[in-house]
Design a protein around this motif. Structure first.
Motif, mmCIF file in Angstrom:
data_model
loop_
_atom_site.group_PDB
_atom_site.id
_atom_site.type_symbol
_atom_site.label_atom_id
_atom_site.label_comp_id
_atom_site.label_asym_id
_atom_site.label_seq_id
_atom_site.Cartn_x
_atom_site.Cartn_y
_atom_site.Cartn_z
ATOM 1 N N ILE A 162 -8.081 -4.441 8.510
ATOM 2 C CA ILE A 162 -7.457 -3.226 7.973
ATOM 3 C C ILE A 162 -6.262 -2.821 8.829
ATOM 4 N N ALA A 204 -3.720 5.637 3.257
ATOM 5 C CA ALA A 204 -4.625 5.659 4.414
ATOM 6 C C ALA A 204 -4.765 4.297 5.083
ATOM 7 N N THR A 205 -5.235 3.274 4.363
ATOM 8 C CA THR A 205 -5.399 1.944 4.951
ATOM 9 C C THR A 205 -4.994 0.868 3.960
ATOM 10 N N GLU A 253 0.854 -1.185 0.000
ATOM 11 C CA GLU A 253 0.000 0.000 0.000
ATOM 12 C C GLU A 253 0.885 1.228 0.000
ATOM 13 N N THR A 271 -5.928 -3.154 3.160
ATOM 14 C CA THR A 271 -6.892 -4.216 3.437
ATOM 15 C C THR A 271 -6.202 -5.566 3.289
ATOM 16 N N TYR A 290 2.742 3.023 10.910
ATOM 17 C CA TYR A 290 1.446 2.347 10.831
ATOM 18 C C TYR A 290 0.898 2.177 12.232
ATOM 19 N N THR A 291 -0.382 1.818 12.329
ATOM 20 C CA THR A 291 -1.014 1.549 13.619
ATOM 21 C C THR A 291 -1.063 0.046 13.835
ATOM 22 N N ASP A 345 -4.036 0.607 9.398
ATOM 23 C CA ASP A 345 -3.962 2.045 9.112
ATOM 24 C C ASP A 345 -2.520 2.450 8.852
ATOM 25 N N ILE A 346 -2.294 3.151 7.732
ATOM 26 C CA ILE A 346 -0.966 3.630 7.348
ATOM 27 C C ILE A 346 -0.813 5.076 7.803
ATOM 28 N N ILE A 347 0.347 5.417 8.369
ATOM 29 C CA ILE A 347 0.641 6.783 8.833
ATOM 30 C C ILE A 347 1.580 7.434 7.820
#
Length: 378
Positions: free
Chosen positions: A177, A125-126, A120, A128, A158-159, A179-181
């Protein structure tokens, strides 16, 4: 409760007469669906039984339908109603018929990532992540998933995730999902690890149960810079042992870069005035200065100041060359000149002490002549 195997063809249901047996009596019976369905699992019944005078027991039959689908044990309800001939309803007037499953339990399947590698963009943003169920889909199953740092760091890139997925009977795919920072710093593509663990409901772990998520960099690559000598001219005394030559990196410092260097004779000669050099320098990411040494050879012969050339070539790692990419090293003479004429080798001038001595003698001669001291300087 009555029971019969799915492949048992028929189930015999007995109705008994208790507390008396005088006269002819009768009762209605019927079936009703529960988990077993009339027409697919059994044949519905609805009729009556007659008990002659003195008869204490009568039976009816429920036809069982055998299929090849595993459904587990199933049940249907049986009921008695409308007794006749003076009879009443006893207890139980309701009963259950269990059809015992005879087919093997289907596989619940194995759970695994749909891919070995996911990717990604950093500004996506995210991400999957899909987990699939293979080799069977019977029953409700589940699996835990979690993330772990690799070159990407939780909280900055990332989270972190740590939870579980549930697959209902027949469901073959579920997703979660990450989450990408997005940040403004160039770090190149980074990755984190994903893992599946602790399958439940009879499911197993398939392969891959470990996967990688790559976060693709979206920031521009910083400049690697250009390499040059720190000065156009360096100098060192002939008896200075070594000269340190510094190469600097300007206009950027990203990544590891390198450059070759070498020396060449000018008025100074390799082997007699200095030791030739040829090598390379490596600049780690962020490093802006490196040096190499040139060994100076000291002799006792006066040759005056001498010079050699230094050159940078073949930059690597994305770096360039900028001016000055060529420089000079001046070896400063430390021996005394032995000038003069003829073979005498004497100095052509008088030093200060000798000059003062001669002036003193001249003045003394003048005093003798003036005052008649009876001595004449010759």
């Amino acid at each position: 409760t009555y029971s019969e195997n799915e492949n048992g063809a028929t189930a015999t249901i007995t109705v008994t007469r208790v507390g008396g047996s005088f006269g002819t009596v009768g009762v209605n019976y019927s079936s009703a669906d529960d988990s077993a369905m009339a027409g697919t699992d059994y044949t519905a019944v609805s009729s009556s039984l007659s008990f002659a005078d003195g008869v204490l027991s009568q039976s009816f039959i429920v036809d069982i339908i055998d299929d090849a689908n595993y459904e587990g044990d199933e049940s249907l309800q049986l009921s008695l109603s409308n007794p006749t001939g003076g009879a009443g309803l006893g207890s139980p007037a309701l009963a259950t018929l269990i059809i015992s499953e005879n087919d093997p339990v289907p596989a619940s399947g194995s759970l695994q990532f749909s891919d070995l590698t996911y990717s990604e963009n950093e500004n996506g943003a995210t991400a999957t992540i899909t987990v699939t169920r293979v080799g069977g889909s019977f029953g409700t199953v589940g699996v835990n998933y979690s993330s772990a740092d690799d070159s990407a760091m939780a909280g900055t890139d990332y989270t972190a995730v740590n939870s579980s997925l549930s697959f209902a009977d027949g469901v073959l795919s579920q997703s979660f999902i990450v989450d990408i920072i997005d940040d403004a710093n160039y770090e190149g593509d980074e990755s984190l690890q994903l893992s599946l663990s602790n399958p439940t409901g009879g499911a197993g772990l398939g392969s891959p149960a470990l996967a990688t998520l790559i976060i693709s960099e979206n920031d521009p690559v910083p400049a690697s810079g250009s390499l040059q000598f720190s000065d156009l001219t360096y100098s060192e005394n002939e008896n200075g042992a070594t000269a340190t030559i510094t190469v600097t990196r300007v206009g950027g410092s990203f990544g590891t870069v390198g450059v070759n260097y070498s020396s060449a004779d000018d008025s100074a000669m390799a082997g007699s005035d200095y030791t030739a050099v040829s090598g390379s320098l490596s600049f780690a990411d962020g490093v802006v200065s490196q040096s190499f040494n040139v060994a100076i050879l000291d002799d006792s012969t006066y040759e005056g100041d001498e010079m050699l050339s230094l050159v940078l070539r073949n930059p690597s790692g994305g770096a360039g060359l900028t001016m000055p990419a060529a420089a000079s090293l001046v070896i400063i003479e430390n021996d005394v000149s032995s000038g003069g004429s003829g073979g005498g080798g004497s100095s052509g001038s008088l030093d200060l002490i000798t000059l003062m001595f001669l002036i003193g003698l001249y003045r003394r001669n003048l005093r003798i002549k003036k005052y008649g001291l009876g001595y004449k300087f010759r």
